[in-house]
Design an enzyme around this catalytic site. Structure first.
Site, PDB file in Angstrom:
ATOM      1  N   GLU A   1       0.756  -1.176  -0.029  1.00 58.41           N
ATOM      2  CA  GLU A   1       0.144   0.080  -0.035  1.00 58.41           C
ATOM      3  C   GLU A   1       0.817   1.334   0.109  1.00 58.41           C
ATOM      4  O   GLU A   1       0.360   2.180  -0.630  1.00 58.41           O
ATOM      5  CB  GLU A   1      -0.975   0.112   1.184  1.00 58.41           C
ATOM      6  CG  GLU A   1      -2.045  -1.001   1.057  1.00 58.41           C
ATOM      7  CD  GLU A   1      -1.650  -2.295   1.635  1.00 58.41           C
ATOM      8  OE1 GLU A   1      -2.434  -3.200   1.692  1.00 58.41           O
ATOM      9  OE2 GLU A   1      -0.404  -2.486   2.179  1.00 58.41           O
TER      10      GLU A   1
ATOM     11  N   ASP B   1      20.341  23.472 -26.392  1.00 55.88           N
ATOM     12  CA  ASP B   1      20.306  24.590 -27.184  1.00 55.88           C
ATOM     13  C   ASP B   1      21.375  25.292 -26.935  1.00 55.88           C
ATOM     14  O   ASP B   1      21.969  25.319 -25.987  1.00 55.88           O
ATOM     15  CB  ASP B   1      19.150  25.442 -26.894  1.00 55.88           C
ATOM     16  CG  ASP B   1      18.916  26.595 -27.657  1.00 55.88           C
ATOM     17  OD1 ASP B   1      18.878  26.428 -28.940  1.00 55.88           O
ATOM     18  OD2 ASP B   1      18.642  27.602 -27.263  1.00 55.88           O
TER      19      ASP B   1
END
Length: 869
Positions: A283, A325
């Site tokens: 759980e 970039d």
């Protein structure tokens, strides 16, 4: 049909049926009704209720709901309440963590100027940018944000900064002429595009596209079409969850049928099945993974990397490609003078000497034939001109003082057709024309050359030497400006007709230089087995030169343009992708294709960027990395990680943190699953042996959610090992639940189960079934708390040291306290179905709980000794 930039002014006005008086108001309203407002469409978002309900669609959650219903039918109210509380708590947590609100389109919308100046009914009016329509005649001037795509009709030295769209750091000179050949977006000099910023001059533009039809609208559409990928850990855990759920259902059904076969009452048989289901389902697993990732993000934030999506932490650990970039990421996004060629020599700024008249005249020309300035430490104006002013400052020349002493008398502004700018001053009481511009233009208008020994006629050898030096600068990726001057009579008037007969002074080369830390960061990336790739809108020569300087481009590597990429088939790209280190003049579609090609190879890909043009690829990549200082809001919203210092090196630190977080998550999962395995084996054993149920469902939920959670979180806080970056990136296809990993879980879980069942049998012999259940519960809980020390690392605890992770000691102590409260507080005894134990029974519990850890640590010590040998 020809593209807009290939059509003449007359053709394009005819296409839109517009006169030089602009649209009429009535026609503009019709077009607005037909085309829609000049805004970007929003993507559809899920409601909070929809997200909440989706949390219950998981198969493991469904099994828990069934377990709660069975507990209710059997009259076990406490277990029912606890199970349902756990399910609802997990659903709320999942909803809160749903951080997928798509803000990218909102940011794209905010780029539009709130107002625009257009020609309507022959009158210049200001209207909201949302009401601009195709066919409108738009007026642009310095400082304006371009609100729509358009074709320039009249140009007055217009310069536009399109770096957020094309990736180029310098301002783009615009023209109103017709372009006849096919051009990349960045080369369409007679077009302006939405999101561009006018930095100089003015223009009259015919709007050709608005809203989603603009280039920025296409980017928005790409972002909507781009699907986000799950991380390898998510995929692995999803697969494990599905398999576990199926296995649980099959085993629970078999246990239930076996119990019925043995004439056990139906409700008791169901409780056996429920106990097994609760024991098997981890759980806390999802929450623990999330918490460990969240703690990793806090550590990264202190090191200037803000993680927007928790899943990105784990993906960082197996990044094998960084597509970066160039502008503003690897470089400083600021033009800087590099070398100066004068007197037949190449010199640096430091070698400029104001006592040398040749150097002084070159500085006069660079600073006076210039409209830029430095205000409060910031450059105002064209980046190229600002670089020249900064050069003057370094040579101890203040541009403001010089311009005050030598006021400009006349000028012919720079334009992209002439490629020259000329100004007239009085230098030492002599009227003088100073000129700067492109070498190919200025050299043709030059008749003399100034050397340190004086002025003489320029020879063919001089011209060849100058052209050769210009070629060398260009091959290094440098932008070159030529400078000249001439002394003129008092009555001389500067005009286009007499812009000639100059004396050559020299060349000044400049570039957007790499960040100081980029080279070291690239070297670290390669050491970590990561391939850095440069993707830029700049020219190939410039990009390759920068890539060589910082170590991205090496011998044997390939550099290619977006057009060359477009001409390449997918098969050819897949073959060459590992050799391509530089992509230049790329479009947003190119960037997505590059990222996609790497992902097809199974590589976890990071994409860095700061402009609007980077946003779709940032979203497509496994890890999108935006720049926090220079980045646009669009790129930040599309990215999973933001660098607050815009430092490429921070990515490498983040990768190291990501690897450590993944290792800790894996160890935490090992801890949780091996503990659950002990519970499963215990329930299976008692079922097959026809013994009473060893645990109530509430026992297992207490272990799984409380006493297990704290050690698992402590394991997530384990510090990184020193050689983390020397390891190759983890193969994402391997997954976390390998054969060796599952074998370890089964073995360690089996040892804990054996000790738990010994305690259970001891309880049956010395007491009742309730006593046996309590002893089994206490032994399993304490054994799993001890087991937290085993799962900290593959090394033994003595090599690690207890003090290297104080959180593990705190978690153990807290778990023991919680167990003590359940065991000894009367109210909690009733709630958790436990009975008081005798002193000897408690001693048995403690000894049996410690045995698995002693055995596992002995095995690790022996293994570490063998490795040292």
């Amino acid at each position: 049909m020809k593209e807009w930039y290939q059509q003449t002014k007359e053709e394009i006005l005819s296409q839109f049926q517009v006169t030089e008086q602009g649209l009429t108001s009535s026609r503009a309203e019709k077009i607005l009704a037909e085309k829609g407002e000049n805004v970007l469409e929003e993507g559809k978002r899920k409601s909070t209720l929809q997200v909440f309900l989706e949390q219950f669609c998981d198969l493991l959650v469904v099994i828990l709901i069934i377990a709660a219903l069975i507990s209710m039918v059997s009259g076990n109210v406490e277990s029912t309440v606890v199970i349902l509380a756990v399910i609802i708590l997990n659903a709320i947590l999942g909803t809160v963590q749903h951080a997928k609100a798509e803000k990218s389109l909102d940011s794209l919308k905010s780029l539009s100027s709130p107002n625009a100046k257009v020609l309507r009914d022959g009158q210049k009016v200001e209207i909201p940018s949302a009401r601009v329509v195709p066919g409108d005649i738009l007026y642009l001037e310095a400082g304006d944000l371009v609100v729509a795509d358009g074709r320039i009709l009249e140009n007055y030295s217009l310069q536009v900064n399109e770096s957020s769209l094309t990736g180029e750091s310098t301002n783009v000179d615009k023209s109103d002429g017709t372009l006849h050949s096919d051009c990349a977006l960045a080369d369409r000099a007679n077009m302006v595009y939405s999101s561009g910023l006018v930095t100089y001059g003015r223009a009259v533009v015919l709007v050709t596209a608005t809203g989603m039809d603009t280039e920025i609208g296409k980017i928005a559409a790409l972002m909507n079409a781009t699907k986000e990928k799950k991380t390898p850990l998510q995929v692995s855990l999803d697969q494990f969850g599905s398999r576990l759920a199926m296995a649980i259902m099959v085993i629970c059904a078999l246990v239930f049928l076996l119990s019925l076969y043995r004439k056990m009452p139906v409700l008791d048989s169901l409780m056996f099945a429920v106990a097994l289901a609760v024991a098997a389902i981890p759980e806390a697993l999802s929450s623990i993974v999330t918490i460990v990732q969240a703690m990793g993000t806090q550590k990264m934030a202190k090191e200037h990397a803000i993680i927007k999506e928790l899943k990105a932490v784990e993906s960082l650990g197996c990044v094998s490609v960084i597509c970066s970039d160039k502008t503003g990421t690897l470089t400083q996004n600021k033009m800087t003078v590099q070398n100066i060629y004068t007197n037949g020599q190449t010199i640096t700024i430091d070698q400029l000497n104001l006592k040398n008249q040749l150097h002084r005249y070159l500085l006069y020309d660079a600073i006076l034939t210039n409209d830029s300035s430095i205000v409060d430490g910031k450059g105002i104006g064209d980046p190229t001109e600002f670089a020249l002013v900064e050069m003057g400052r370094k040579a101890t020349v203040d541009e403001n003082l010089l311009r005050e002493l030598m006021p400009r008398l006349e000028e012919i502004p720079f334009d992209s057709d002439r490629k020259l700018m000329s100004t007239k001053y009085e230098l030492h009481d002599v009227p003088t024309v100073l000129t700067k511009g492109a070498l190919d233009v200025l050299l043709d208008r030059t008749v003399k050359i100034r050397m340190e020994e004086g002025i003489r006629d320029i020879t063919q050898e001089d011209r060849e030497a100058i052209l050769q030096k210009n070629l060398e600068f260009s091959q290094e990726g440098l932008r070159v400006l030529a400078f000249g001057y001439k002394e003129v009579p008092e009555d001389y008037t500067l005009s286009l007709d007499n812009e000639n007969d100059f004396i050559f002074l020299g060349l000044i080369s400049m570039m957007d230089p790499p960040r100081e830390e980029s080279k070291a960061a690239v070297a670290d990336a390669k050491r970590a087995g990561i391939k850095p790739v440069m993707i830029t809108g700049d020219h190939k020569i410039t990009a390759t030169a920068i890539a060589k300087q910082i170590g991205i481009f090496e011998d044997g590597d390939i550099a290619m343009t977006g057009r060359e990429l477009d001409a390449m088939s997918e098969e050819e790209l897949d073959r060459k992708i590992t050799d391509i280190s530089v992509y230049a003049r790329v479009s947003p579609e190119n960037k997505i294709r590059i990222v996609d090609a790497w992902q097809r190879r199974g590589s976890i890909t990071a994409m860095t960027g700061d402009g609007v043009n980077d946003a779709p690829a940032l979203k497509k990549a496994d890890i999108g990395v935006a720049m926090g200082i220079t980045g646009t809001e669009v790129s930040k919203d599309a990215a999973a990680m933001i660098l607050t210092d815009d430092n490429f090196a921070t990515i490498i630190k983040a990768v190291a943190n990501g690897r450590n977080v993944y290792r800790n998550i894996k160890n935490a999962i090992k801890f949780l699953l091996s503990g659950n395995m002990a519970g499963i084996l215990s329930v299976l054993y008692t079922s097959l042996a026809a013994l009473p149920v060893p645990f109530a469902p509430v026992h297992l939920l207490f272990i799984n959610l409380l006493t297990d959670s704290l050690p698992a979180i402590a394991i997530g806080m384990e510090p990184a090992e020193k050689d983390l970056l020397s390891e190759a990136p983890r193969n994402p296809k391997t997954g976390i639940l390998t054969k060796d990993f599952m074998t370890t879980i089964l073995t360690q879980g089996g040892i804990i189960a054996v000790c738990t069942m010994i305690a259970f049998h001891t309880g049956l012999r010395t007491g009742s079934a309730a006593t046996a259940s309590t002893m089994a519960f206490a032994t399993l809980t304490l054994a799993r708390l001890f087991h937290g020390f085993n799962c900290r690392s593959k090394h033994n605890i003595f090599k690690l040291g207890f003090s290297s992770n104080w959180y593990s000691l705190g978690a153990f102590a807290a778990g023991v306290v919680l167990l003590g409260i359940v065991m000894f507080v009367p109210f909690m005894q009733n709630l958790f179905s436990v009975t008081p134990l005798t002193q000897s029974q408690l001693i048995n519990v403690c000894l049996l709980a410690a045995v698995p850890t002693v055995l596992i640590q002995m095995f690790k010590i022996i293994r570490d000794i063998k490795h040292r040998k």
